[in-house]
Design a protein around this motif. Structure first.
Motif, PDB file in Angstrom:
ATOM      1  N   VAL A  59      -7.152  -9.313  -3.981  1.00 48.42           N
ATOM      2  CA  VAL A  59      -7.201 -10.646  -3.360  1.00 48.42           C
ATOM      3  C   VAL A  59      -7.437 -10.578  -1.851  1.00 48.42           C
ATOM      4  CG1 VAL A  59      -5.869 -11.881  -5.110  1.00 48.42           C
ATOM      5  CG2 VAL A  59      -4.676 -10.699  -3.268  1.00 48.42           C
ATOM      6  N   ALA A  60      -7.446  -9.360  -1.286  1.00 49.97           N
ATOM      7  CA  ALA A  60      -7.713  -9.228   0.155  1.00 49.97           C
ATOM      8  C   ALA A  60      -9.182  -9.549   0.420  1.00 49.97           C
ATOM      9  CB  ALA A  60      -7.407  -7.803   0.609  1.00 49.97           C
ATOM     10  N   LEU A  61      -9.493  -9.856   1.672  1.00 51.57           N
ATOM     11  CA  LEU A  61     -10.877 -10.198   2.010  1.00 51.57           C
ATOM     12  C   LEU A  61     -11.582  -9.095   2.784  1.00 51.57           C
ATOM     13  CD1 LEU A  61     -10.508 -13.978   2.942  1.00 51.57           C
ATOM     14  CD2 LEU A  61     -11.380 -12.978   0.814  1.00 51.57           C
ATOM     15  N   ASP A  62     -10.819  -8.263   3.501  1.00 52.02           N
ATOM     16  CA  ASP A  62     -11.507  -7.197   4.238  1.00 52.02           C
ATOM     17  C   ASP A  62     -11.459  -5.887   3.449  1.00 52.02           C
ATOM     18  OD1 ASP A  62      -8.617  -7.140   5.361  1.00 52.02           O
ATOM     19  OD2 ASP A  62      -9.477  -5.191   5.890  1.00 52.02           O
ATOM     20  N   ALA A  63     -12.477  -5.074   3.677  1.00 52.50           N
ATOM     21  CA  ALA A  63     -12.699  -3.903   2.827  1.00 52.50           C
ATOM     22  C   ALA A  63     -11.489  -2.960   2.786  1.00 52.50           C
ATOM     23  CB  ALA A  63     -13.939  -3.150   3.290  1.00 52.50           C
ATOM     24  N   ASP A  64     -10.898  -2.675   3.966  1.00 54.41           N
ATOM     25  CA  ASP A  64      -9.787  -1.712   3.984  1.00 54.41           C
ATOM     26  C   ASP A  64      -8.617  -2.203   3.137  1.00 54.41           C
ATOM     27  OD1 ASP A  64     -11.198   0.011   5.534  1.00 54.41           O
ATOM     28  OD2 ASP A  64     -10.286  -0.611   7.440  1.00 54.41           O
ATOM     29  N   ALA A  65      -8.316  -3.498   3.281  1.00 56.50           N
ATOM     30  CA  ALA A  65      -7.191  -4.047   2.508  1.00 56.50           C
ATOM     31  C   ALA A  65      -7.539  -4.101   1.019  1.00 56.50           C
ATOM     32  CB  ALA A  65      -6.825  -5.432   3.032  1.00 56.50           C
ATOM     33  N   MET A  66      -8.806  -4.405   0.710  1.00 51.31           N
ATOM     34  CA  MET A  66      -9.225  -4.394  -0.712  1.00 51.31           C
ATOM     35  C   MET A  66      -9.056  -3.002  -1.296  1.00 51.31           C
ATOM     36  SD  MET A  66     -12.778  -6.414  -1.257  1.00 51.31           S
ATOM     37  CE  MET A  66     -13.183  -7.829  -0.276  1.00 51.31           C
ATOM     38  N   ILE A  67      -9.421  -1.998  -0.507  1.00 51.68           N
ATOM     39  CA  ILE A  67      -9.326  -0.612  -0.999  1.00 51.68           C
ATOM     40  C   ILE A  67      -7.862  -0.256  -1.277  1.00 51.68           C
ATOM     41  CG2 ILE A  67      -9.659   1.812  -0.308  1.00 51.68           C
ATOM     42  CD1 ILE A  67     -12.204   0.702   1.275  1.00 51.68           C
ATOM     43  N   GLU A  68      -6.978  -0.666  -0.356  1.00 53.42           N
ATOM     44  CA  GLU A  68      -5.549  -0.376  -0.561  1.00 53.42           C
ATOM     45  C   GLU A  68      -5.040  -1.085  -1.811  1.00 53.42           C
ATOM     46  OE1 GLU A  68      -3.699   1.970   0.834  1.00 53.42           O
ATOM     47  OE2 GLU A  68      -5.641   2.387   1.754  1.00 53.42           O
ATOM     48  N   GLU A  69      -5.394  -2.362  -1.956  1.00 52.98           N
ATOM     49  CA  GLU A  69      -4.965  -3.102  -3.157  1.00 52.98           C
ATOM     50  C   GLU A  69      -5.554  -2.467  -4.413  1.00 52.98           C
ATOM     51  OE1 GLU A  69      -4.442  -7.643  -1.336  1.00 52.98           O
ATOM     52  OE2 GLU A  69      -6.063  -7.225  -2.747  1.00 52.98           O
ATOM     53  N   GLY A  70      -6.822  -2.096  -4.331  1.00 52.04           N
ATOM     54  CA  GLY A  70      -7.487  -1.492  -5.487  1.00 52.04           C
ATOM     55  C   GLY A  70      -6.821  -0.188  -5.897  1.00 52.04           C
ATOM     56  N   ARG A  71      -6.455   0.614  -4.888  1.00 52.84           N
ATOM     57  CA  ARG A  71      -5.782   1.887  -5.205  1.00 52.84           C
ATOM     58  C   ARG A  71      -4.455   1.628  -5.902  1.00 52.84           C
ATOM     59  NH1 ARG A  71      -7.186   4.442   0.640  1.00 52.84           N
ATOM     60  NH2 ARG A  71      -9.164   5.415   0.088  1.00 52.84           N
ATOM     61  N   LYS A  72      -3.745   0.589  -5.428  1.00 51.10           N
ATOM     62  CA  LYS A  72      -2.451   0.268  -6.054  1.00 51.10           C
ATOM     63  C   LYS A  72      -2.660  -0.215  -7.487  1.00 51.10           C
ATOM     64  CE  LYS A  72       1.820  -2.245  -5.631  1.00 51.10           C
ATOM     65  NZ  LYS A  72       2.710  -3.049  -4.821  1.00 51.10           N
ATOM     66  N   LEU A  73      -3.630  -1.103  -7.697  1.00 50.45           N
ATOM     67  CA  LEU A  73      -3.891  -1.602  -9.059  1.00 50.45           C
ATOM     68  C   LEU A  73      -4.291  -0.451  -9.978  1.00 50.45           C
ATOM     69  CD1 LEU A  73      -5.839  -4.891  -8.183  1.00 50.45           C
ATOM     70  CD2 LEU A  73      -3.525  -4.740  -9.120  1.00 50.45           C
ATOM     71  N   ALA A  74      -5.047   0.495  -9.437  1.00 48.36           N
ATOM     72  CA  ALA A  74      -5.516   1.625 -10.259  1.00 48.36           C
ATOM     73  C   ALA A  74      -4.374   2.527 -10.718  1.00 48.36           C
ATOM     74  CB  ALA A  74      -6.557   2.430  -9.486  1.00 48.36           C
ATOM     75  N   THR A  75      -3.231   2.468 -10.020  1.00 49.05           N
ATOM     76  CA  THR A  75      -2.095   3.298 -10.455  1.00 49.05           C
ATOM     77  C   THR A  75      -1.406   2.722 -11.698  1.00 49.05           C
ATOM     78  OG1 THR A  75      -0.464   2.150  -9.080  1.00 49.05           O
ATOM     79  CG2 THR A  75      -1.562   4.068  -8.081  1.00 49.05           C
ATOM     80  N   ILE A  76      -1.741   1.485 -12.059  1.00 49.86           N
ATOM     81  CA  ILE A  76      -1.072   0.855 -13.217  1.00 49.86           C
ATOM     82  C   ILE A  76      -1.348   1.669 -14.487  1.00 49.86           C
ATOM     83  CG2 ILE A  76      -1.027  -1.190 -14.708  1.00 49.86           C
ATOM     84  CD1 ILE A  76      -1.699  -2.890 -12.240  1.00 49.86           C
ATOM     85  N   ALA A  77      -2.603   2.073 -14.661  1.00 53.86           N
ATOM     86  CA  ALA A  77      -2.970   2.842 -15.866  1.00 53.86           C
ATOM     87  C   ALA A  77      -4.364   3.435 -15.671  1.00 53.86           C
ATOM     88  CB  ALA A  77      -2.976   1.932 -17.098  1.00 53.86           C
ATOM     89  N   ASP A  78      -4.701   4.388 -16.519  1.00 47.38           N
ATOM     90  CA  ASP A  78      -6.019   5.044 -16.408  1.00 47.38           C
ATOM     91  C   ASP A  78      -7.166   4.107 -16.758  1.00 47.38           C
ATOM     92  OD1 ASP A  78      -4.858   7.358 -15.627  1.00 47.38           O
ATOM     93  OD2 ASP A  78      -4.955   8.325 -17.607  1.00 47.38           O
ATOM     94  N   ASN A  79      -6.864   3.066 -17.568  1.00 47.47           N
ATOM     95  CA  ASN A  79      -7.967   2.189 -18.004  1.00 47.47           C
ATOM     96  C   ASN A  79      -8.108   0.922 -17.152  1.00 47.47           C
ATOM     97  OD1 ASN A  79      -5.509   1.444 -19.213  1.00 47.47           O
ATOM     98  ND2 ASN A  79      -6.494   0.443 -20.942  1.00 47.47           N
ATOM     99  N   ILE A  80      -7.608   0.969 -15.928  1.00 45.24           N
ATOM    100  CA  ILE A  80      -7.809  -0.170 -15.012  1.00 45.24           C
ATOM    101  C   ILE A  80      -9.222  -0.112 -14.426  1.00 45.24           C
ATOM    102  CG2 ILE A  80      -7.222  -1.035 -12.679  1.00 45.24           C
ATOM    103  CD1 ILE A  80      -5.233  -1.989 -14.703  1.00 45.24           C
ATOM    104  N   ALA A  81      -9.878  -1.277 -14.420  1.00 42.91           N
ATOM    105  CA  ALA A  81     -11.126  -1.444 -13.652  1.00 42.91           C
ATOM    106  C   ALA A  81     -10.752  -2.361 -12.490  1.00 42.91           C
ATOM    107  CB  ALA A  81     -12.215  -2.083 -14.507  1.00 42.91           C
ATOM    108  N   VAL A  82     -10.941  -1.876 -11.278  1.00 40.48           N
ATOM    109  CA  VAL A  82     -10.594  -2.683 -10.106  1.00 40.48           C
ATOM    110  C   VAL A  82     -11.699  -3.717  -9.909  1.00 40.48           C
ATOM    111  CG1 VAL A  82     -10.114  -2.685  -7.646  1.00 40.48           C
ATOM    112  CG2 VAL A  82      -9.394  -0.731  -9.050  1.00 40.48           C
ATOM    113  N   LYS A  83     -11.279  -4.985  -9.798  1.00 36.99           N
ATOM    114  CA  LYS A  83     -12.257  -6.073  -9.661  1.00 36.99           C
ATOM    115  C   LYS A  83     -12.314  -6.483  -8.199  1.00 36.99           C
ATOM    116  CE  LYS A  83     -13.252 -10.037 -12.678  1.00 36.99           C
ATOM    117  NZ  LYS A  83     -12.583 -11.066 -13.493  1.00 36.99           N
TER     118      LYS A  83
END
Ligand code: G3P
Length: 217
Positions: A59-83
């Motif tokens: 839900v972040a708008l700038d790339a660095d924050a999106m990357i941090e959020e994406g990395r966190k979402l990706a830790t949920i499980a191996d089959n996460i696709a970060v949107k």
């Protein structure tokens, strides 16, 4: 064609999954709101039900924050696709997150050029929104067809994930054009089984069967 279910409602996912209809799941902030659940908790539960990709959106708008959020979402499980959204920052985040080995679904795509950029940035999935283009009197199916042509012209491996599917006709047209995946609400997937002639034919068969006086069991 792969079927993703566009919902964060666990019961609906389970019902379709038992029939082998679920190759993946897509969620977005609006669907998380509708579910009334915590994003991390409900996404984890979905990843435990479904083997295929489960999209969870930053839900972040700038790339660095999106990357941090994406990395966190990706830790949920191996089959996460970060949107990530199809903005310039979203493309930067796509490049980094896909480079780190994550599946990335680039969403809110409304033009062929956007889809071309997403493929260049290493997207696993591109999500063109059919229904929302139809809402403004454009033809969402034309976009799916244009992206299919462009990706095939150059051999891009990004999968076309036909999204914002509202009708069974959207599903048919997406399949005819050759979208790799469609994501649809559970009710649209279930409606694909309906035909008035099936109902009428069944009614006649059952009436005639009653007249035979026979039983199978
Ligand atoms: O997959 C995207 C989808 O959730 C958007 O659908 O019906 O809100 O345009 P809709």
């Amino acid at each position: 064609m792969k079927f993703f279910v566009d919902t964060a409602e666990v019961d609906a996912i389970k019902e379709l999954n038992e029939l082998g209809m679920v190759d993946g799941v897509t969620t977005n902030p609006s669907l998380i709101l509708k579910s009334g659940r915590d994003i991390l908790e409900v996404t984890k539960e979905i990843t435990q039900i479904v083997d295929g990709p489960v999209s969870a959106e930053v839900v972040a708008l700038d790339a660095d924050a999106m990357i941090e959020e994406g990395r966190k979402l990706a830790t949920i499980a191996d089959n996460i696709a970060v949107k990530v959204p199809l903005t310039w920052d979203g493309l930067k985040a796509c490049k980094v997150l896909s480079g780190e080995g994550n599946m990335v679904n680039v969403t809110l795509c409304f033009s062929a050029n956007q889809a071309l950029l997403a493929a260049k940035a290493g997207a696993t999935f591109i999500s063109p929104f059919i229904g929302r283009l139809d809402d403004i009197n454009l033809d969402g199916m034309d976009l799916i067809a244009d992206i299919r042509t462009i990706y095939d012209n150059y051999g891009f491996e990004t999968q076309i994930l036909a999204a914002s599917i509202r009708t069974v006709n959207h599903a048919t047209q997406s399949a005819l054009i050759g979208a790799d995946v469609m994501t649809a609400p559970p009710e649209v997937i279930k409606k694909m089984a309906s035909h008035p002639l099936t109902d009428k034919g069944l009614e006649t068969f059952l009436k005639d069967w009653e007249k035979t006086g026979q039983k199978i069991l």
